[in-house]
Design a protein around this motif. Sequence first.
Motif: not given
Length: 629
Positions: A303-306, A310-318
């Motif tokens: 998942a990403e949020v711009y 500008e990219l402000s958040f990035r994460g992966e499902a773990i």
Amino acid sequence: MTAKPSTKRKPQWIFDPVPPSGQFTGGIPSAYVFKPELDTFVREVLQNSLDARKAASQTPTEVKFTFRQLQGDDRTRFLNTIDWEYLQTHLQAVAEGHTAMSTLLANTISDLNSTPLTILRIDDSSTEGLTGDEDTPGTNFSSLCRNILDTTKDAPSKGGSYGLGKALLWQFSTLSTVLFSSRLEGEAPQQFRFFARTELPSHETEQARWNGSGWYGLPETVRNGKRAVSIWDEVAEKITRSIYLYRPVQLGTGTSIMVVGFHEPAQEEARPLAAIAQEILHSAAQWFWYCMISATPSLRVVAEVYEGHELSFRGEAIPGKELEPFIQTVLADTTVAKAFHRGEVAEKELTFKIPAKKSGEAPEVEAALNFRLSRGEDDSEDALWGNRIALIRGSGMVVEYRSPGKKLSGIPFCGVLRAGNARGFAEADDALEMFLKDAEPPSHDQWKATERLQEEYRKGSKSRLDKLWKDLDEAVVELCGQEMRPDAEAPEALARLFRKDAIQSGKTLRQDDQKLQVSCLEAFFTEGVWRFSGRVTQPGTLKKPWSFSLLVRLDSETGEGEKLLIDHLRTTGAASVQIKAELAECVVQPSSQEIVFEGETKPVHGNSRMPDLQRTRVRLEVQPGRGGR
């Protein structure tokens, strides 16, 4: 090869006129099948992507959720590209009407120029893409973009089977508009496709009355009028570059979906996009961890949020700590017959007799299910998913975290039941996979006796599923190394569900100077009803009948709690039962000193006043009755 029109006509929105019957459509009926929650949205999206995975793919299906908020020139360019000026005339007509969609659309249109437009893009890769021509039902394209109650998911291990889950895409759009782009599997070189759809109620503009939905594509004249068809290659690439929906060739085959004006229908106030993205990742791990844990995982979720560009958040499902017991249960190299100590994993094969099909194509067959249980620390606090069993079939999604009907005092555990192709690929596994797929309602969140089972299979589906749950309960007790003692005091965790002054095990209740004793109380929620049981004993010697009454209430922090209607109550011994709505009264002949009862409430799913019953508790109120005096 998918056929492509050679026309260079300008793309446009095309709506179907009202049919000759004049039928009015007030909304999207399939949207009411599902809870409009983010958790449900994630389940449906990921299940659809897994179902479209390439059969021979050696790489995991990757699904990426990307949020953007468009303002100023970015928002203007986006709206102009999708012909907002014309689309707005139809949205405004609905906003001025009196349907369930009207208020939301009116507010969205009113605020559009002063607030950011939130868009959610969902990409999947290593999937087939939107294959199929414009008209053939059962293709990826027609099922997702054009038709209703159309599905490609006939294979047993596919997740969906109704073609209804896609309705959530439009339900999560404040403009009820969704855009699609796709690189197609099997095309060389890769073809690029673009299409869009808005799902609206019937409405009337200055030009005409319209049936509801509209499609954005190239205009094509057909026998009954005009329709929109897919936009291809160079024209599609030019459009999608202006609306953040272009798919580079490097991304490979697959589908990109854009929800225009993303919102959460179940939330009263908008949340920060980063919080929504984090919840998407948590939900993905919670329901699809089984697809993520092998040496060659079949699913990866990002998942990403711009903010602006500008990219402000990035994460992966773990999978998080709360899922570790389930994962360790599946991955354990060694198992034992019974799990007496923390960390031990016990294993047992259960059996299930699949009824024969009515068509005569398949006879009755017995299939095996693999059940594993891991033991926690005695008397420890239950974890979030403690004392539950993950139900999994070949699609890889956890269908349900089921709480067993039999409670064990002070013994935390977790279990994993693998059925169908999650267990193996023998003929019996395939047959069970198909049966369980048909046993899932449109929300795919339980195994029950659905109408589809009744249509496809001979009698016995419900009773055999009931037996499976009974066998599973008994397996929990067995693998924990316990014996159920009928006369034992109810577990403390269970006793807290009931009124201590009325039903605590061993508590005495007076009736005409005689004592009633109540014990062995159990209650659990399944298939929309509460099932309960218990024992009432009259220790004295009586010469006339004695009685007791029973109420079932939802547990409540304040007040008495909502009374539930009792459907039936069965008893042992010489007794008669009379039920009046929520009150059941049992009159027992003096020859019986002990009565064991079991019963069910009436279904409660349709009662809008009820909370989510999977997360609540009930209490039983057993009191001396007046009958028999």
